[in-house]
Design an enzyme around this catalytic site. Structure first.
Site, short mmCIF file in Angstrom:
data_model
loop_
_atom_site.label_atom_id
_atom_site.label_comp_id
_atom_site.label_asym_id
_atom_site.label_seq_id
_atom_site.Cartn_x
_atom_site.Cartn_y
_atom_site.Cartn_z
N GLU A 92 0.84 -1.19 0.00
CA GLU A 92 0.00 0.00 0.00
C GLU A 92 0.87 1.24 0.00
OE1 GLU A 92 -3.91 -1.69 2.31
OE2 GLU A 92 -2.17 -1.11 3.49
N CYS A 336 -0.37 5.87 9.98
CA CYS A 336 0.86 5.23 10.45
C CYS A 336 0.56 3.94 11.20
CB CYS A 336 1.59 6.20 11.36
SG CYS A 336 3.11 5.56 12.00
#
Ligand code: SF4
Length: 357
Positions: A92, A336
């Site tokens: 990704e 994150c």
């Protein structure tokens, strides 16, 4: 959603500039078209080559190594791409909006060996390193994904914070950054590399002299707690990590970032903030606090907002430069510690577009 199969052809950035120039010559065109093509691809723009050259090149060379399986816009303007690599692995990459320029969060490995307990990317271990061409193709796709949108801006900043521990793939990163500085308009000063360590990894990065900004994925000053959160680094004394980062910052001429993912009830206490503030006194560092993003199935909870604010206030009271990072992309698991390559999802046109684990 498009996926350009390479069908056994080398890709533009895997091939290298000289080989691409040779193809142009061979096809009766000026070799300068090789540079034009590479720059336009990195900018996410259509190739705009003479028609005969474009047709000839496409028979020999694939323009990207990555197929886009899914695009996931988030409510806050980020976009997460699920990408298929030529060997069928998936990664990704995230485009993050900015007021003047966009940022690209790149994956540097398929999976990750570091197994941080709070991170989705390390759940299945390391599969392989990404090649320099695969890093560049991520930039090209993230740049292209903004084209045509109202107010869209160019990617001018890279954060190497997707899946992977970047210091385990420094050769490919150095090669890709060289190309980006020369042909992509992104200099190393606009690149942030995030690492969990160990100190020897930071020293290796420093020895390369790349001049990018270091972000130390730190999370806890207490050795036992950090070892529990980042088990592959349990042998590392956190203060030695700080010393390695200090040396890097001194050589680099700019401060480093210290990332602390705040986990409710574990490392978000005011006493812990005070101890960290004391340890950071006199160091050239900016602390970036990240309230943990929920990953289903993991035994952590997001800190209460008032505890995160109190932690921040304690750090600042100790004289630290610190901020609580705004979470971008959290509604689609694009933030994150939430990238996981969605391995196991079917690939091809029937791939699901909801990547939530
Ligand atoms: S936080 Fe970074 S180093 Fe740790 S498992 Fe996730 S991707 Fe790997």
């Amino acid at each position: 959603m498009s996926a350009e199969p390479t069908a056994g052809r080398a890709t533009v950035f895997a091939l290298g500039r000289q080989a691409l120039e040779a193809h142009c010559r061979d096809l009766g065109a000026s070799p300068r078209w090789a540079g034009v093509l590479r720059r336009r691809l990195l900018a996410g723009e259509p190739p705009a080559l003479p028609a005969r050259l474009a047709a000839g090149l496409r028979e020999r060379v694939a323009f990207s190594s990555l197929g886009v399986l899914a695009r996931e816009p988030t409510a806050d303007g980020a976009e997460k791409l699920l990408l298929r690599l030529v060997d069928g692995e998936t990664i990704e990459a995230v485009r993050l909006p900015g007021t003047r320029h966009a940022s690209a969060c790149l994956s540097t490995q398929v999976g990750c060996a570091m197994a941080c307990r709070f991170c989705a990317s390390g759940l299945a271990g390391l599969r392989r390193n990404l090649a320099a061409g695969e890093l560049l193709d991520q930039v090209a796709l993230l740049n292209g994904s903004g084209l045509g949108e109202v107010g869209a801006s160019r990617v001018r900043r890279l954060v190497l914070m997707g899946s992977g521990e970047p210091t385990q793939n420094l050769g490919a990163i150095a090669e890709a950054l060289g190309v980006l500085a020369e042909e992509g308009g992104i200099g190393p000063r606009h690149v942030i590399l995030s690492t969990v360590g160990p100190p020897s990894a930071i020293a290796r990065l420093q020895a390369l002299g790349l001049k990018l900004t270091l972000a130390l994925s730190f999370h806890a000053l207490e050795r036992e707690l950090r070892g529990a959160l980042v088990p592959t680094q349990a042998h590392v004394e956190p203060l030695q990590l700080l010393e390695a980062a200090d040396a890097y910052a001194a050589a680099n001429g700019r401060p480093y970032q210290l990332e602390v993912v705040l986990l409710g009830g574990l490392n978000d206490g005011v006493e812990q903030a005070r101890a960290l503030g004391a340890a950071l006194r006199g160091r050239r560092v900016h602390v970036s606090l990240i309230a943990w993003n929920e990953v289903p199935g993991q035994p952590f909870r997001r800190p209460e907002p008032e505890r995160a604010e109190a932690y921040l206030a304690s750090l600042r009271a100790a004289g630290c430069s610190a901020a609580l990072r705004r979470t971008v992309g959290g509604d689609r698991h694009a933030a994150c510690g939430q990238l996981r390559g969605a391995r196991g999802l079917p690939t091809g046109p029937t791939a699901p577009h909801d990547l939530a684990p």
